[in-house]
Design a protein around this motif. Structure first.
Motif, PDB file in Angstrom:
ATOM      1  N   ASP A   1       0.988  -0.780   0.194  1.00  0.00           N
ATOM      2  CA  ASP A   1      -0.187  -0.353  -0.035  1.00  0.00           C
ATOM      3  C   ASP A   1       0.691   1.125   0.215  1.00  0.00           C
ATOM      4  O   ASP A   1       0.596   2.515  -0.149  1.00  0.00           O
ATOM      5  CB  ASP A   1      -1.085   0.227   1.107  1.00  0.00           C
ATOM      6  N   CYS A   2       1.831   1.129   0.376  1.00  0.00           N
ATOM      7  CA  CYS A   2       2.744   2.093   0.312  1.00  0.00           C
ATOM      8  C   CYS A   2       3.807   2.193  -0.825  1.00  0.00           C
ATOM      9  O   CYS A   2       4.809   3.412  -0.752  1.00  0.00           O
ATOM     10  CB  CYS A   2       4.145   1.743   1.504  1.00  0.00           C
ATOM     11  N   LYS A   3       3.563   1.827  -1.693  1.00  0.00           N
ATOM     12  CA  LYS A   3       4.567   1.435  -3.032  1.00  0.00           C
ATOM     13  C   LYS A   3       3.929   3.014  -3.967  1.00  0.00           C
ATOM     14  O   LYS A   3       2.979   3.450  -3.735  1.00  0.00           O
ATOM     15  CB  LYS A   3       4.304   0.639  -4.083  1.00  0.00           C
ATOM     16  N   ASP A   4       5.498   3.353  -3.847  1.00  0.00           N
ATOM     17  CA  ASP A   4       5.234   4.613  -4.670  1.00  0.00           C
ATOM     18  C   ASP A   4       4.368   6.637  -3.433  1.00  0.00           C
ATOM     19  O   ASP A   4       4.003   6.075  -4.663  1.00  0.00           O
ATOM     20  CB  ASP A   4       4.524   4.931  -6.041  1.00  0.00           C
ATOM     21  N   LYS A   5       4.076   6.041  -3.019  1.00  0.00           N
ATOM     22  CA  LYS A   5       3.135   6.839  -1.869  1.00  0.00           C
ATOM     23  C   LYS A   5       4.086   8.622  -1.498  1.00  0.00           C
ATOM     24  O   LYS A   5       6.106   7.660  -1.250  1.00  0.00           O
ATOM     25  CB  LYS A   5       2.590   6.154  -0.647  1.00  0.00           C
ATOM     26  N   VAL A   6       3.795   9.039  -0.502  1.00  0.00           N
ATOM     27  CA  VAL A   6       4.355   9.795  -0.227  1.00  0.00           C
ATOM     28  C   VAL A   6       4.327   9.556   1.467  1.00  0.00           C
ATOM     29  O   VAL A   6       2.797   8.981   2.007  1.00  0.00           O
ATOM     30  CB  VAL A   6       3.594  11.060   0.150  1.00  0.00           C
ATOM     31  N   VAL A   7       5.380   8.942   2.853  1.00  0.00           N
ATOM     32  CA  VAL A   7       4.617   8.155   4.013  1.00  0.00           C
ATOM     33  C   VAL A   7       5.453   9.347   4.475  1.00  0.00           C
ATOM     34  O   VAL A   7       6.911   9.281   4.900  1.00  0.00           O
ATOM     35  CB  VAL A   7       5.384   6.721   3.820  1.00  0.00           C
ATOM     36  N   PHE A   8       4.931   8.892   6.507  1.00  0.00           N
ATOM     37  CA  PHE A   8       5.758   9.462   7.475  1.00  0.00           C
ATOM     38  C   PHE A   8       5.425   9.106   8.408  1.00  0.00           C
ATOM     39  O   PHE A   8       4.525   8.251   8.803  1.00  0.00           O
ATOM     40  CB  PHE A   8       4.559  11.084   7.185  1.00  0.00           C
TER      41      PHE A   8
END
Length: 168
Positions: free
Chosen positions: A86-93
């Motif tokens: 779900d985090c692939k190619d996303k902006v994660v904090f």
């Protein structure tokens, strides 16, 4: 040693609001972001940040948690409710209440480095500047110069009059 309240609830809320604005300003073109709270107080901060970001922007915020053994994070797998895919190619904090040595944040970020991520950032309410690991907070609510013997306690939930940041 007695505990001293450094920030009250209203001051903490202002810090969180400011953090939300900073995150929005640096990610205004994103349709969605993922905020991962380090259980448990990091999760409380993640929820409050998410509410503020959604109030001031059209960014869709997905919230998750990560749990790890803070004393021996290298011996056990992390537990999270967010699929790594779900985090692939996303902006994660990655979000935590206090940055002390950097150990918790560095082991938390390690989990998300298994796949390509668009951007990975760290958010803390209080930074103590006692880093022993090569990690820093990208978004900081309050930076405090403390001794190693002092303890910072963040209370974000529960009785309103007891919420705040304390040093002892």
């Amino acid at each position: 040693m007695d505990k001293i309240k450094i920030l009250n609830k209203q001051q903490v809320d202002k810090k969180i609001e400011r953090l939300a604005w900073e995150i929005y300003e640096n990610n205004h073109s994103e349709k969605s972001i993922i905020i991962i709270g380090v259980a448990n107080r990091g999760m409380s901060l993640a929820k409050k940040l998410s509410k503020n970001i959604e109030k001031i922007s059209n960014i869709n915020v997905l919230i998750g948690y990560i749990k790890l053994d803070k004393d021996s994070p290298y011996n056990k797998d992390v537990d999270t409710n967010i699929s790594i895919e779900d985090c692939k190619d996303k902006v994660v904090f990655i979000c935590d209440d206090v940055l002390n040595s950097g150990k918790t944040l560095i082991y938390s970020t390690r989990y998300f480095l298994q796949i390509p991520i668009h951007k990975l950032s760290t958010v803390v309410l209080v930074e103590r500047n006692h880093n022993r690991y090569p990690i820093r907070a990208d978004y900081v609510g309050l930076s405090l110069a403390t001794t190693l013997k002092e303890y910072i306690n963040v209370v974000l939930d529960g009785i309103i009059s007891e919420q705040g940041v304390y040093i002892s």
